[in-house]
Design a protein around this motif. Structure first.
Motif, PDB file in Angstrom:
ATOM      1  N   ASP A   1       0.882  -1.246   0.083  1.00 45.51           N
ATOM      2  CA  ASP A   1      -0.094   0.170   0.092  1.00 45.51           C
ATOM      3  C   ASP A   1       0.827   1.374  -0.125  1.00 45.51           C
ATOM      4  OD1 ASP A   1      -2.153  -1.486   0.244  1.00 45.51           O
ATOM      5  OD2 ASP A   1      -2.417  -1.396   2.252  1.00 45.51           O
ATOM      6  N   LEU A   2       2.026   1.298   0.714  1.00 45.30           N
ATOM      7  CA  LEU A   2       2.824   2.609   0.815  1.00 45.30           C
ATOM      8  C   LEU A   2       3.886   2.604  -0.446  1.00 45.30           C
ATOM      9  CD1 LEU A   2       3.985   1.935   4.663  1.00 45.30           C
ATOM     10  CD2 LEU A   2       2.542   3.715   3.415  1.00 45.30           C
ATOM     11  N   GLY A   3       3.630   1.462  -1.527  1.00 44.91           N
ATOM     12  CA  GLY A   3       4.516   1.666  -2.527  1.00 44.91           C
ATOM     13  C   GLY A   3       5.637   1.042  -2.562  1.00 44.91           C
ATOM     14  N   HIS A   4       5.930   0.064  -1.924  1.00 41.94           N
ATOM     15  CA  HIS A   4       7.273  -0.477  -1.822  1.00 41.94           C
ATOM     16  C   HIS A   4       7.232  -1.908  -2.842  1.00 41.94           C
ATOM     17  CE1 HIS A   4       8.688   2.204   1.100  1.00 41.94           C
ATOM     18  NE2 HIS A   4       7.621   2.022   2.053  1.00 41.94           N
ATOM     19  N   ARG A   5       8.253  -2.364  -3.149  1.00 48.13           N
ATOM     20  CA  ARG A   5       8.452  -3.779  -3.686  1.00 48.13           C
ATOM     21  C   ARG A   5       8.555  -4.617  -2.635  1.00 48.13           C
ATOM     22  NH1 ARG A   5      12.150  -0.040  -5.827  1.00 48.13           N
ATOM     23  NH2 ARG A   5      13.590  -0.683  -4.611  1.00 48.13           N
ATOM     24  N   VAL A   6       7.588  -5.803  -2.850  1.00 45.12           N
ATOM     25  CA  VAL A   6       7.443  -6.632  -1.613  1.00 45.12           C
ATOM     26  C   VAL A   6       7.290  -8.007  -2.021  1.00 45.12           C
ATOM     27  CG1 VAL A   6       5.956  -7.235   0.472  1.00 45.12           C
ATOM     28  CG2 VAL A   6       5.928  -4.846  -0.537  1.00 45.12           C
ATOM     29  N   ALA A   7       8.025  -8.847  -1.429  1.00 47.15           N
ATOM     30  CA  ALA A   7       8.347 -10.395  -1.538  1.00 47.15           C
ATOM     31  C   ALA A   7       7.929 -10.986  -0.048  1.00 47.15           C
ATOM     32  CB  ALA A   7       9.636 -10.827  -1.797  1.00 47.15           C
ATOM     33  N   VAL A   8       7.393 -12.117   0.081  1.00 48.29           N
ATOM     34  CA  VAL A   8       7.125 -12.975   0.982  1.00 48.29           C
ATOM     35  C   VAL A   8       7.730 -14.281   0.769  1.00 48.29           C
ATOM     36  CG1 VAL A   8       4.924 -11.722   1.723  1.00 48.29           C
ATOM     37  CG2 VAL A   8       4.831 -13.536   0.545  1.00 48.29           C
ATOM     38  N   THR A   9       8.158 -14.816   2.083  1.00 47.30           N
ATOM     39  CA  THR A   9       8.441 -16.151   1.867  1.00 47.30           C
ATOM     40  C   THR A   9       7.597 -17.097   2.771  1.00 47.30           C
ATOM     41  OG1 THR A   9      10.282 -15.893   3.659  1.00 47.30           O
ATOM     42  CG2 THR A   9      10.981 -15.933   1.490  1.00 47.30           C
ATOM     43  N   ALA A  10       7.367 -18.216   2.593  1.00 47.09           N
ATOM     44  CA  ALA A  10       6.934 -19.140   3.535  1.00 47.09           C
ATOM     45  C   ALA A  10       7.046 -20.663   2.881  1.00 47.09           C
ATOM     46  CB  ALA A  10       5.355 -19.137   3.104  1.00 47.09           C
ATOM     47  N   ARG A  11       6.896 -21.775   3.587  1.00 51.73           N
ATOM     48  CA  ARG A  11       7.157 -23.115   3.063  1.00 51.73           C
ATOM     49  C   ARG A  11       6.260 -23.257   1.763  1.00 51.73           C
ATOM     50  NH1 ARG A  11       6.494 -25.722   8.720  1.00 51.73           N
ATOM     51  NH2 ARG A  11       5.044 -24.194   8.648  1.00 51.73           N
ATOM     52  N   ASP A  12       4.839 -22.920   2.105  1.00 46.77           N
ATOM     53  CA  ASP A  12       3.929 -23.083   0.938  1.00 46.77           C
ATOM     54  C   ASP A  12       3.185 -21.883   0.813  1.00 46.77           C
ATOM     55  OD1 ASP A  12       1.824 -24.210  -0.385  1.00 46.77           O
ATOM     56  OD2 ASP A  12       0.506 -24.901   1.329  1.00 46.77           O
ATOM     57  N   PRO A  13       3.807 -21.103   0.061  1.00 46.15           N
ATOM     58  CA  PRO A  13       3.396 -19.602  -0.276  1.00 46.15           C
ATOM     59  C   PRO A  13       2.315 -19.758  -1.285  1.00 46.15           C
ATOM     60  CG  PRO A  13       5.336 -20.031  -1.397  1.00 46.15           C
ATOM     61  CD  PRO A  13       4.967 -21.155  -0.805  1.00 46.15           C
ATOM     62  N   LYS A  14       1.095 -19.641  -0.925  1.00 45.12           N
ATOM     63  CA  LYS A  14      -0.018 -19.156  -1.790  1.00 45.12           C
ATOM     64  C   LYS A  14       0.324 -17.751  -2.411  1.00 45.12           C
ATOM     65  CE  LYS A  14      -2.259 -20.447   1.970  1.00 45.12           C
ATOM     66  NZ  LYS A  14      -1.402 -21.205   2.853  1.00 45.12           N
ATOM     67  N   SER A  15      -0.219 -17.494  -3.588  1.00 39.76           N
ATOM     68  CA  SER A  15      -0.224 -16.299  -4.306  1.00 39.76           C
ATOM     69  C   SER A  15      -1.297 -15.602  -3.702  1.00 39.76           C
ATOM     70  CB  SER A  15      -0.072 -16.542  -5.683  1.00 39.76           C
ATOM     71  OG  SER A  15      -0.119 -14.867  -6.229  1.00 39.76           O
ATOM     72  N   VAL A  16      -1.053 -14.611  -2.871  1.00 42.86           N
ATOM     73  CA  VAL A  16      -2.096 -13.819  -2.108  1.00 42.86           C
ATOM     74  C   VAL A  16      -2.426 -12.503  -2.634  1.00 42.86           C
ATOM     75  CG1 VAL A  16      -1.809 -15.075   0.259  1.00 42.86           C
ATOM     76  CG2 VAL A  16      -0.098 -13.048  -0.238  1.00 42.86           C
ATOM     77  N   ASP A  17      -1.710 -11.913  -3.147  1.00 41.63           N
ATOM     78  CA  ASP A  17      -2.087 -10.525  -3.623  1.00 41.63           C
ATOM     79  C   ASP A  17      -0.965 -10.306  -4.893  1.00 41.63           C
ATOM     80  OD1 ASP A  17      -1.828  -7.782  -3.659  1.00 41.63           O
ATOM     81  OD2 ASP A  17      -2.597  -7.592  -1.733  1.00 41.63           O
ATOM     82  N   ASP A  18      -1.713  -9.827  -5.793  1.00 39.50           N
ATOM     83  CA  ASP A  18      -1.088  -9.392  -7.155  1.00 39.50           C
ATOM     84  C   ASP A  18       0.207  -8.817  -7.111  1.00 39.50           C
ATOM     85  OD1 ASP A  18      -2.816 -10.978  -8.382  1.00 39.50           O
ATOM     86  OD2 ASP A  18      -4.019  -9.323  -9.381  1.00 39.50           O
TER      87      ASP A  18
END
Ligand code: NDP
Length: 237
Positions: free
Chosen positions: A26-43
């Motif tokens: 929302d604040l305009g940053h480039r964001v990555a997330v990690t998890a063992r089973d990462p579902k694509s949660v947000d475009d």
């Protein structure tokens, strides 16, 4: 924070991590997330598979993020697990799994992240601990030890990396409305809420707001801090 940064939130496919990743987006940053089973949660958010108990997987995840979004400038070490058990019944596996994920896993992520931060002479390390790290918690010797360990880890990094303009801070949430809290019995949830002066659990976005502040230019002179976000539960600690 005015400049767009590359932000990595570990354990960002649900709960506190997802709320944090969404706020950074929302604040305009480039964001990555990690998890063992990462579902694509947000475009807007890059999802990367990474079990942080495995150093090679950590390295591969960083390479993937670096080639897509650039070097990680803000690390939110949020991923964590519980394996609650009374002391006498706790197995070595239950103890080590929690330490390996919560404490050693955060160390692995931070060690890898600082490589580029040192070169850039700018970085933000933010560790998600818990109020029980300092208060203790019956049935959670493994979890509380891992969360207390994060304080020593983050403060040592604050001392070691401060001269390179890298800050290292800890947020210490009380009970938060996520799957982790929902896994407690109704009685356990009620007992915890009764001890919170504000009389309720936190929403994940209330933790995310403080994390985003610590990553911002407004927090440039804060390092080695443990910031409680716990409705007053841990007062005095
Ligand atoms: P959740 O259980 O909802 O999410 C935990 C996240 O960690 C998931 O994304 C999970 O993804 C990830 N994860 C677990 N193990 C690993 C691993 N080995 N490698 C990579 N990712 C992993 O937790 P919450 O959102 O509730 O909690 C987030 C953090 O906040 C945790 O560190 C927790 O200890 C802390 N906290 C939570 C509180 C609460 O009341 N909820 C209170 C205080 C602190 P996957 O399973 O796909 O790997």
């Amino acid at each position: 924070m005015t400049e767009a940064r590359t932000v990595l939130v570990t354990g960002g496919n649900r709960g506190i991590g997802l709320a944090t990743a969404r706020l950074f987006a929302d604040l305009g940053h480039r964001v990555a997330v990690t998890a063992r089973d990462p579902k694509s949660v947000d475009d807007r958010i890059m999802s990367v598979s990474c079990d942080q108990t495995d150093s090679d997987a950590v390295d591969a995840a960083f390479e993937d993020i670096e080639s897509n979004l650039g070097a990680v400038q803000v690390l939110v070490a949020n991923a964590g697990i519980t394996r609650d058990q009374l002391l006498l019944r706790m197995s070595d596996e239950e103890f080590s799994a929690v330490i390996d994920t919560n404490l050693t896993g955060s160390y692995r992520m931070a060690r890898r992240a600082t490589r580029a931060m040192l070169r850039a002479r700018w970085g933000r390390l933010i560790f998600v601990s818990s109020v029980v790290g300092l208060l203790g918690s019956a049935g959670q010797v493994n979890y509380a030890a891992s969360k207390a360990g994060l304080v020593g880890l983050a403060r040592s990094m604050a001392r070691e990396l401060g001269s390179r303009n890298i800050t290292s801070n800890i947020v210490s949430p009380g009970p938060v409305e996520t799957e982790m809290f929902a896994s407690l019995t109704d009685d356990q949830q009620t007992t915890i809420i009764e001890q919170v002066p504000l009389g309720r659990v936190a929403r994940p976005d209330e933790i995310a707001e403080t994390i985003a502040f610590l990553a911002s230019d407004s927090a440039a002179y804060i390092t080695g801090a443990v910031i409680p976000i716990d409705g007053g539960l841990g007062m005095g600690h």
